[in-house]
Design a protein around this motif. Structure first.
Motif, PDB file in Angstrom:
ATOM      1  N   SER A  66       0.834  -1.198   0.000  1.00 22.36           N
ATOM      2  CA  SER A  66       0.000   0.000   0.000  1.00 22.36           C
ATOM      3  C   SER A  66       0.868   1.248   0.000  1.00 22.36           C
ATOM      4  CB  SER A  66      -0.888   0.020   1.259  1.00 22.36           C
ATOM      5  OG  SER A  66      -0.078   0.176   2.427  1.00 22.36           O
ATOM      6  N   SER A  67       0.231   2.398  -0.215  1.00 18.08           N
ATOM      7  CA  SER A  67       0.954   3.674  -0.158  1.00 18.08           C
ATOM      8  C   SER A  67       1.567   3.905   1.216  1.00 18.08           C
ATOM      9  CB  SER A  67       0.018   4.835  -0.508  1.00 18.08           C
ATOM     10  OG  SER A  67      -0.174   4.921  -1.898  1.00 18.08           O
ATOM     11  N   VAL A  70       4.706   2.034   1.130  1.00 18.38           N
ATOM     12  CA  VAL A  70       5.618   2.694   0.196  1.00 18.38           C
ATOM     13  C   VAL A  70       6.236   3.927   0.848  1.00 18.38           C
ATOM     14  CG1 VAL A  70       5.780   3.982  -1.976  1.00 18.38           C
ATOM     15  CG2 VAL A  70       4.482   1.841  -1.887  1.00 18.38           C
ATOM     16  N   ASP A  92       7.594   2.284  -8.951  1.00 13.09           N
ATOM     17  CA  ASP A  92       6.655   1.752  -7.970  1.00 13.09           C
ATOM     18  C   ASP A  92       5.620   0.891  -8.670  1.00 13.09           C
ATOM     19  OD1 ASP A  92       5.069   1.166  -5.839  1.00 13.09           O
ATOM     20  OD2 ASP A  92       4.341   3.203  -5.504  1.00 13.09           O
ATOM     21  N   SER A  94       3.542  -1.008  -7.060  1.00  9.28           N
ATOM     22  CA  SER A  94       2.485  -1.249  -6.088  1.00  9.28           C
ATOM     23  C   SER A  94       1.163  -0.652  -6.577  1.00  9.28           C
ATOM     24  CB  SER A  94       2.861  -0.608  -4.744  1.00  9.28           C
ATOM     25  OG  SER A  94       4.213  -0.846  -4.402  1.00  9.28           O
ATOM     26  N   SER A  96      -0.885   2.092  -5.509  1.00  8.74           N
ATOM     27  CA  SER A  96      -0.669   3.224  -4.616  1.00  8.74           C
ATOM     28  C   SER A  96      -1.618   4.369  -4.887  1.00  8.74           C
ATOM     29  CB  SER A  96       0.785   3.724  -4.743  1.00  8.74           C
ATOM     30  OG  SER A  96       1.709   2.725  -4.356  1.00  8.74           O
ATOM     31  N   SER A 100      -0.164  10.459  -3.333  1.00  6.33           N
ATOM     32  CA  SER A 100       1.090  10.110  -2.666  1.00  6.33           C
ATOM     33  C   SER A 100       2.190   9.918  -3.696  1.00  6.33           C
ATOM     34  CB  SER A 100       0.912   8.830  -1.849  1.00  6.33           C
ATOM     35  OG  SER A 100       2.146   8.376  -1.328  1.00  6.33           O
ATOM     36  N   THR A 101       1.846   9.284  -4.810  1.00  7.60           N
ATOM     37  CA  THR A 101       2.820   9.059  -5.880  1.00  7.60           C
ATOM     38  C   THR A 101       3.376  10.379  -6.406  1.00  7.60           C
ATOM     39  OG1 THR A 101       1.760   6.989  -6.540  1.00  7.60           O
ATOM     40  CG2 THR A 101       3.102   8.106  -8.204  1.00  7.60           C
ATOM     41  N   ASP A 117       5.475   5.467 -11.830  1.00  7.57           N
ATOM     42  CA  ASP A 117       4.452   4.610 -11.222  1.00  7.57           C
ATOM     43  C   ASP A 117       3.937   3.655 -12.281  1.00  7.57           C
ATOM     44  OD1 ASP A 117       3.435   7.438 -11.860  1.00  7.57           O
ATOM     45  OD2 ASP A 117       1.531   6.340 -11.899  1.00  7.57           O
ATOM     46  N   HIS A 167      -0.982   4.843 -11.535  1.00  6.24           N
ATOM     47  CA  HIS A 167      -1.656   4.346 -10.342  1.00  6.24           C
ATOM     48  C   HIS A 167      -3.148   4.667 -10.362  1.00  6.24           C
ATOM     49  CE1 HIS A 167       2.298   3.956  -7.869  1.00  6.24           C
ATOM     50  NE2 HIS A 167       1.989   2.837  -8.519  1.00  6.24           N
TER      51      HIS A 167
END
Length: 301
Positions: A66-67, A70, A92, A94, A96, A100-101, A117, A167
């Motif tokens: 999750s973020s 991360v 990344d 993930s 996310s 946040s990214t 991302d 994301h």
């Protein structure tokens, strides 16, 4: 970027399989995971820490739950951001939060580091075969530099736009996946209670307007007792649905269909299937529908 050094942080269910694809293709990977056995199982070289990976790699791949995780790995005095060096690319993989990214993208850009991302789709089976689909956000130039690395585990790579776009696309895709899986689970339990032959029912659905990824790829196995272990858990599916609702709320889009999958995967989590593959949502629905199972354990799978 020929001869680039590759590092991987998070060699769990998906990260381990992606790392395995790289290693099988002759790419040396420096890996870190809290469970050291995951690194060994994937064939990577064990790093002392996440920072050790960053300091010794040109391309750093992340596959985390999750973020929140991360950010824990990325930020702080011993985080990836402080250890990253100019010219590096951090990817990344993930699922996310796009906001946040974008924040992490800005922090790394200040250090001359590209942050890409790359949401993934295809599940454990596709990861094992190197047949994933990637939804990428970030600079095109950075994607071009790392594409030779991504090609080892991805069959299709789509560039969606600037930071966070990959994301965002991933959350949209996962929401549709959650709807298809939870709704099909409900229908299959109803079909079982109605006395229908479930294989014939699936043949009907797959030849009709109800066809979807779950009817095509999940339930042909589930009705014979194979839940396709190794995929996204009910907890993570619920997390993704909630992240989707946050995303669309921020966009000012009415989310009229989120209550269904949220209820279904929330039920599965509450009934003890939290860390089981999300396909077991059909058993949770079966539990509250009279103890229904699509497959009789006494019958051959």
């Amino acid at each position: 970027m020929s001869g680039q050094r590759v590092g991987f942080i998070g060699l769990g269910n998906m990260g381990g399989r992606m790392t395995g694809c790289l290693v099988r293709d002759g790419v040396a990977v420096l890996g870190f995971d809290p469970r050291q056995e995951n690194v060994a199982a994937a064939g990577a070289t064990l790093a002392e820490s996440a920072v050790d990976v960053v300091r010794n790699a040109d391309v750093v791949l992340l596959s985390l739950p999750s973020s929140r995780v991360v950010e824990a790995v990325m930020l702080g005095d011993d985080g990836v951001v402080r250890a990253a060096h100019e010219g590096q690319v951090v990817v990344d993989l993930s699922t996310s939060d796009p906001a946040s990214t974008r924040r992490l993208h800005g922090l790394l850009a200040e250090r001359g580091v590209a942050y890409v991302d790359a949401g993934i789709s295809g599940g454990a089976a596709a990861a094992e075969k190197g047949d994933l689909t990637l939804m990428v956000g970030g600079e095109q130039e950075a994607l071009d530099r790392i594409r030779p690395v991504l090609d080892h585990f991805a069959a299709k790579i789509f560039h969606l736009g600037s930071s966070g776009a990959g994301h965002a696309a991933k959350l949209l895709n996962n929401f549709l996946n959650a709807i298809a899986l939870s709704a099909t689970a409900e229908v299959m339990v109803a079909g079982k209670k109605a006395g229908l032959d479930l294989q014939v029912l699936l043949d009907v659905l797959n030849s009709s307007s109800g066809v979807n990824f779950a009817t095509l790829n999940r339930f042909p196995k589930i009705i014979h007792g194979d839940y396709l272990k190794g995929g996204l858990t009910n907890t993570l599916m619920l997390k993704d649905v909630m992240a989707y609702t946050d995303l669309v709320a921020g966009l000012g889009v009415a989310s009229l269909h989120s209550s269904g999958p949220m209820a279904a995967f929330g039920l599965a989590k509450a009934l003890g299937y939290a860390e089981e593959i999300s396909n077991t949502v059909v058993d949770a629905i079966g539990d509250v529908s009279g103890g229904i199972r699509l497959h009789d354990p006494k019958e051959p799978a």
